[in-house]
Design a protein around this motif. Structure first.
Motif, PDB file in Angstrom:
ATOM      1  N   GLU A   1      20.145 109.081   3.464  1.00  8.37           N
ATOM      2  CA  GLU A   1      20.192 110.543   3.471  1.00  8.37           C
ATOM      3  C   GLU A   1      20.343 111.086   2.054  1.00  8.37           C
ATOM      4  OE1 GLU A   1      22.153 111.309   7.872  1.00  8.37           O
ATOM      5  OE2 GLU A   1      23.488 110.908   6.183  1.00  8.37           O
ATOM      6  N   LYS A   2      21.176 110.444   1.257  1.00  4.18           N
ATOM      7  CA  LYS A   2      21.350 110.867  -0.135  1.00  4.18           C
ATOM      8  C   LYS A   2      20.047 110.738  -0.913  1.00  4.18           C
ATOM      9  CE  LYS A   2      26.254 109.716  -0.546  1.00  4.18           C
ATOM     10  NZ  LYS A   2      27.231 108.826  -1.203  1.00  4.18           N
ATOM     11  N   SER A   3      19.280 109.692  -0.639  1.00  6.24           N
ATOM     12  CA  SER A   3      17.993 109.509  -1.313  1.00  6.24           C
ATOM     13  C   SER A   3      17.035 110.643  -0.976  1.00  6.24           C
ATOM     14  CB  SER A   3      17.356 108.176  -0.919  1.00  6.24           C
ATOM     15  OG  SER A   3      18.111 107.108  -1.400  1.00  6.24           O
ATOM     16  N   ILE A   4      17.014 111.038   0.288  1.00  3.15           N
ATOM     17  CA  ILE A   4      16.135 112.142   0.698  1.00  3.15           C
ATOM     18  C   ILE A   4      16.597 113.441   0.059  1.00  3.15           C
ATOM     19  CG2 ILE A   4      15.388 113.535   2.669  1.00  3.15           C
ATOM     20  CD1 ILE A   4      15.523 110.873   4.322  1.00  3.15           C
ATOM     21  N   ILE A   5      17.887 113.717   0.103  1.00  2.08           N
ATOM     22  CA  ILE A   5      18.422 114.929  -0.520  1.00  2.08           C
ATOM     23  C   ILE A   5      18.092 114.948  -2.007  1.00  2.08           C
ATOM     24  CG2 ILE A   5      20.564 116.125  -1.165  1.00  2.08           C
ATOM     25  CD1 ILE A   5      21.696 115.148   1.581  1.00  2.08           C
ATOM     26  N   GLY A   6      18.167 113.784  -2.643  1.00  2.00           N
ATOM     27  CA  GLY A   6      17.899 113.680  -4.074  1.00  2.00           C
ATOM     28  C   GLY A   6      16.466 114.003  -4.474  1.00  2.00           C
ATOM     29  N   MET A   7      15.560 114.009  -3.507  1.00  2.00           N
ATOM     30  CA  MET A   7      14.164 114.337  -3.792  1.00  2.00           C
ATOM     31  C   MET A   7      13.964 115.854  -3.946  1.00  2.00           C
ATOM     32  SD  MET A   7      12.068 111.576  -1.424  1.00  2.00           S
ATOM     33  CE  MET A   7      12.001 112.685  -0.079  1.00  2.00           C
ATOM     34  N   TYR A   8      14.959 116.606  -3.585  1.00  2.00           N
ATOM     35  CA  TYR A   8      14.890 118.063  -3.638  1.00  2.00           C
ATOM     36  C   TYR A   8      15.837 118.599  -4.701  1.00  2.00           C
ATOM     37  CZ  TYR A   8      12.546 117.827   0.899  1.00  2.00           C
ATOM     38  OH  TYR A   8      11.669 117.559   1.912  1.00  2.00           O
ATOM     39  N   ASN A   9      15.590 119.843  -5.105  1.00  2.00           N
ATOM     40  CA  ASN A   9      16.526 120.559  -5.965  1.00  2.00           C
ATOM     41  C   ASN A   9      17.732 120.877  -5.092  1.00  2.00           C
ATOM     42  OD1 ASN A   9      18.018 122.399  -7.378  1.00  2.00           O
ATOM     43  ND2 ASN A   9      16.364 123.849  -7.693  1.00  2.00           N
ATOM     44  N   THR A  10      18.833 120.240  -5.338  1.00  2.00           N
ATOM     45  CA  THR A  10      19.976 120.353  -4.449  1.00  2.00           C
ATOM     46  C   THR A  10      20.978 121.416  -4.877  1.00  2.00           C
ATOM     47  OG1 THR A  10      21.094 118.567  -5.620  1.00  2.00           O
ATOM     48  CG2 THR A  10      19.812 117.967  -3.664  1.00  2.00           C
ATOM     49  N   ALA A  11      20.562 122.367  -5.680  1.00  2.00           N
ATOM     50  CA  ALA A  11      21.491 123.396  -6.156  1.00  2.00           C
ATOM     51  C   ALA A  11      21.857 124.393  -5.056  1.00  2.00           C
ATOM     52  CB  ALA A  11      20.891 124.125  -7.350  1.00  2.00           C
ATOM     53  N   ASP A  12      21.033 124.521  -4.036  1.00  2.00           N
ATOM     54  CA  ASP A  12      21.260 125.534  -3.009  1.00  2.00           C
ATOM     55  C   ASP A  12      21.149 124.914  -1.617  1.00  2.00           C
ATOM     56  OD1 ASP A  12      20.185 127.636  -1.030  1.00  2.00           O
ATOM     57  OD2 ASP A  12      20.925 128.867  -2.694  1.00  2.00           O
ATOM     58  N   ARG A  13      22.235 124.927  -0.873  1.00  2.00           N
ATOM     59  CA  ARG A  13      22.298 124.305   0.449  1.00  2.00           C
ATOM     60  C   ARG A  13      21.289 124.936   1.417  1.00  2.00           C
ATOM     61  NH1 ARG A  13      25.021 125.432   5.235  1.00  2.00           N
ATOM     62  NH2 ARG A  13      25.817 127.326   4.272  1.00  2.00           N
ATOM     63  N   VAL A  14      21.238 126.263   1.461  1.00  2.00           N
ATOM     64  CA  VAL A  14      20.336 126.949   2.388  1.00  2.00           C
ATOM     65  C   VAL A  14      18.882 126.636   2.046  1.00  2.00           C
ATOM     66  CG1 VAL A  14      19.590 129.202   3.251  1.00  2.00           C
ATOM     67  CG2 VAL A  14      22.024 128.751   2.882  1.00  2.00           C
ATOM     68  N   TRP A  15      18.544 126.632   0.765  1.00  2.00           N
ATOM     69  CA  TRP A  15      17.180 126.305   0.338  1.00  2.00           C
ATOM     70  C   TRP A  15      16.828 124.892   0.778  1.00  2.00           C
ATOM     71  CZ3 TRP A  15      14.892 122.596  -2.662  1.00  2.00           C
ATOM     72  CH2 TRP A  15      13.593 122.846  -3.097  1.00  2.00           C
ATOM     73  N   LEU A  16      17.769 123.975   0.636  1.00  2.00           N
ATOM     74  CA  LEU A  16      17.531 122.587   1.038  1.00  2.00           C
ATOM     75  C   LEU A  16      17.293 122.489   2.544  1.00  2.00           C
ATOM     76  CD1 LEU A  16      17.392 119.603   0.277  1.00  2.00           C
ATOM     77  CD2 LEU A  16      19.895 119.524   0.443  1.00  2.00           C
ATOM     78  N   ILE A  17      18.078 123.211   3.320  1.00  2.00           N
ATOM     79  CA  ILE A  17      17.880 123.230   4.777  1.00  2.00           C
ATOM     80  C   ILE A  17      16.472 123.710   5.098  1.00  2.00           C
ATOM     81  CG2 ILE A  17      18.556 124.386   6.929  1.00  2.00           C
ATOM     82  CD1 ILE A  17      21.458 124.442   5.742  1.00  2.00           C
ATOM     83  N   VAL A  18      16.047 124.793   4.488  1.00  2.00           N
ATOM     84  CA  VAL A  18      14.717 125.362   4.745  1.00  2.00           C
ATOM     85  C   VAL A  18      13.628 124.357   4.385  1.00  2.00           C
ATOM     86  CG1 VAL A  18      13.078 127.149   3.999  1.00  2.00           C
ATOM     87  CG2 VAL A  18      15.448 127.762   4.511  1.00  2.00           C
ATOM     88  N   LYS A  19      13.727 123.748   3.228  1.00  2.00           N
ATOM     89  CA  LYS A  19      12.691 122.826   2.768  1.00  2.00           C
ATOM     90  C   LYS A  19      12.599 121.575   3.643  1.00  2.00           C
ATOM     91  CE  LYS A  19      10.975 125.281  -0.355  1.00  2.00           C
ATOM     92  NZ  LYS A  19       9.658 125.858  -0.097  1.00  2.00           N
ATOM     93  N   ILE A  20      13.722 121.042   4.053  1.00  2.00           N
ATOM     94  CA  ILE A  20      13.679 119.856   4.911  1.00  2.00           C
ATOM     95  C   ILE A  20      13.130 120.231   6.284  1.00  2.00           C
ATOM     96  CG2 ILE A  20      15.049 118.072   6.064  1.00  2.00           C
ATOM     97  CD1 ILE A  20      16.844 117.997   3.588  1.00  2.00           C
ATOM     98  N   LYS A  21      13.539 121.385   6.813  1.00  2.00           N
ATOM     99  CA  LYS A  21      12.995 121.844   8.100  1.00  2.00           C
ATOM    100  C   LYS A  21      11.476 122.025   8.016  1.00  2.00           C
ATOM    101  CE  LYS A  21      16.666 124.257  10.533  1.00  2.00           C
ATOM    102  NZ  LYS A  21      17.102 125.574  11.045  1.00  2.00           N
ATOM    103  N   GLU A  22      10.995 122.537   6.892  1.00  2.00           N
ATOM    104  CA  GLU A  22       9.553 122.711   6.705  1.00  2.00           C
ATOM    105  C   GLU A  22       8.824 121.370   6.688  1.00  2.00           C
ATOM    106  OE1 GLU A  22       9.144 124.921   3.060  1.00  2.00           O
ATOM    107  OE2 GLU A  22       9.506 126.843   4.046  1.00  2.00           O
ATOM    108  N   ALA A  23       9.466 120.336   6.171  1.00  2.00           N
ATOM    109  CA  ALA A  23       8.830 119.021   6.037  1.00  2.00           C
ATOM    110  C   ALA A  23       8.817 118.229   7.345  1.00  2.00           C
ATOM    111  CB  ALA A  23       9.544 118.207   4.960  1.00  2.00           C
ATOM    112  N   ILE A  24       9.781 118.454   8.205  1.00  2.00           N
ATOM    113  CA  ILE A  24       9.934 117.639   9.420  1.00  2.00           C
ATOM    114  C   ILE A  24       8.653 117.535  10.256  1.00  2.00           C
ATOM    115  CG2 ILE A  24      11.112 117.529  11.659  1.00  2.00           C
ATOM    116  CD1 ILE A  24      13.718 118.239  10.170  1.00  2.00           C
TER     117      ILE A  24
END
Length: 63
Positions: free
Chosen positions: A8-31
Motif C-alpha cells: 500500500e505504501k508503494s502505491i501511495i508513493g506513486m502519487y503526490n501525497t501532499a493532499d489526502r483528499v486529492w490522493l483519494i480522488v486519484k486512486i478512485k479514478e484509477a480503480i
C-alpha cells in the motif's frame, strides 16, 4: 493509527501525497482501469483507510 502495508505504501508513493483528499480522488479514478483483481482490492483498501483518517493523521504518515 492507520497502518499501511508495504504494498500500500508503494502505491501511495506513486502519487503526490501532499493532499489526502486529492490522493483519494486519484486512486478512485484509477480503480476502474486496474485489471489485476488483487491490486484493485488493494487500491480500494487504501481508499477506505484514507477516508477513515484525518488530514493530521495523513500528514504524520511516513510513506
Amino acid at each position: 493509527m492507520t497502518q499501511f502495508s508495504d504494498e500500500e505504501k508503494s502505491i501511495i508513493g506513486m502519487y503526490n501525497t501532499a493532499d489526502r483528499v486529492w490522493l483519494i480522488v486519484k486512486i478512485k479514478e484509477a480503480i476502474p482501469y486496474i485489471e489485476d483483481t488483487d491490486l484493485k482490492d488493494t487500491a480500494a483498501d487504501i481508499v477506505s483507510k484514507l477516508v477513515g483518517m484525518t488530514d493530521k493523521e495523513f500528514a504524520d504518515l511516513e510513506v
